[in-house]
Design an enzyme around this catalytic site. Structure first.
Site: not given
Ligand code: GRE
Ligand code: ZN
Length: 340
Positions: A10, A26, A291
């Site tokens: 991301h 968070f 991730d």
């Molecule tokens: C994500 O993959 O978008 C994500 C979050 C928040 C915590 C863990 C996570 O947005 O994998």
């Molecule tokens: Zn994710």
């Protein structure tokens, strides 16, 4: 293993660092580090990638992203701005980065049009959408499993790209009724998987895959709990719900063989991966993903590299399934076979 492909990776726009920090509050123990990492699609990311044998990333705009924007015009504007921005960042590094389109999911025709723009103009690899879209009233929620979404799904199929259904935090009525009093379960411990599995299984039972049999949908986190329940879902669909009137054409296992892919994002457990390979009938629809930066490359890659799996299975999951699905051209270490 060199030349791994990661497909849940991301980014955030640097201009939205404040929002990233709010979200990180968070979920990240070190919010400043998280913001630095998520805002970078160059040096920091490539340094990790080079260190840990990642050859290619398909990037996606972070959650909750566009799905948290209630106003349809603003959602479209932000999606376009995000897609234009990421294209500029990666266009000179086609051997390292691709991107998913961020999409406004208020209106199926508008979503289809923005996806088409991103695939045809920018060569994006598909779309990644963060679960349900918050509606203009700021409370109701839009699912894409209703017949009016078929115009969108037809475009996804026509463009021949996959759609990644990624989680986001519960909002609106779902948050208020289910999660408000259970806030520590929001996110990876439970709510993310519950949201995505509800949405994906909604698409199954509402016939989206019957009407769009070529549609390819990816879910992360080793299948958002569904593989663990596959036997039970199958048993209830076939033995009880179909006699009671459920009218889908195939079995849940068929949809997992023909339409659905899972990734390892944020779920680095060897027994669970081995279980998924067995329950899904092989490694052909399982892909590596990190991730990042919610998880880190070190954990994802050292786990994957050390996995005691048949070499052919490892190459499929780590690289070749994604290479085929996304029709990837040459990327760093894509033909490296001295990987183990
Ligand atoms: C994500 O993959 O978008 C994500 C979050 C928040 C915590 C863990 C996570 O947005 O994998
Ligand atoms: Zn994710």
């Amino acid at each position: 293993m060199f030349g791994k492909v990661t497909i849940e990776d991301h980014f955030n726009l640097p201009d939205f660092a404040e929002k990233a920090k709010w979200w990180a509050g968070f979920f990240a123990v070190d919010a400043d580090k998280h913001v630095r990492e998520i805002s970078d699609v160059d040096k920091i990311r490539l340094e990790y990638a080079n260190k840990h044998g990642v050859g290619y990333h398909i990037l996606s705009y972070t959650a909750p992203g566009i799905q948290d924007i209630a106003d349809p015009a603003e959602a479209l504007r932000m999606a376009q701005l995000t897609n234009d921005w990421i294209y500029e960042q990666i266009k000179d590094k086609p051997d390292r980065f691709g991107s998913f389109a961020a999409l406004p999911m208020h209106d199926p025709a508008v979503a289809a049009k923005e996806l088409r723009r991103c695939v045809e103009k920018y060569g994006f690899k598909g779309a990644l959408v963060n679960d349900i879209q918050i509606a203009p009233d700021g409370k109701s929620l839009i699912f894409y499993d209703q017949p009016e979404w078929d115009v969108f799904w037809q475009t996804v199929v026509e463009l021949d790209v996959p759609f990644y259904l990624h989680p986001k935090q519960p909002t609106g009525v779902v948050h208020d009724t289910l999660w408000a009093d259970r806030k520590w379960l929001i996110g990876p411990p439970l709510s993310f998987a519950q949201g995505v599995s509800l949405h994906l299984l909604g698409m199954v039972v509402n016939g989206v895959f019957d009407r769009n049999p070529k549609l390819q949908v990816i879910i992360g986190h080793l299948g958002e709990h569904i593989p663990f329940d596959l036997w039970r879902i199958n048993h209830w669909f076939e033995d009880i719900k179909k006699p009671l009137g459920l009218s889908i054409k195939k079995t849940i296992r068929d949809y997992f063989r023909e339409n659905i892919w899972i990734t390892t994002s944020g779920h680095f457990s060897t027994p669970t991966l081995k279980y998924c390979i067995e329950e899904l009938g092989g490694p052909d629809r399982i892909m590596f993903a990190t991730d990042y930066p919610f998880e880190n490359y070190h954990d994802a890659c050292t786990w994957f590299d050390a996995l005691n799996l048949d070499v052919g299975q490892k190459e499929k999951i780590g690289r070749d399934n994604a290479r085929g699905l996304f029709k990837l051209k040459s990327f760093k270490d894509c033909d490296s076979y001295d990987a183990y």
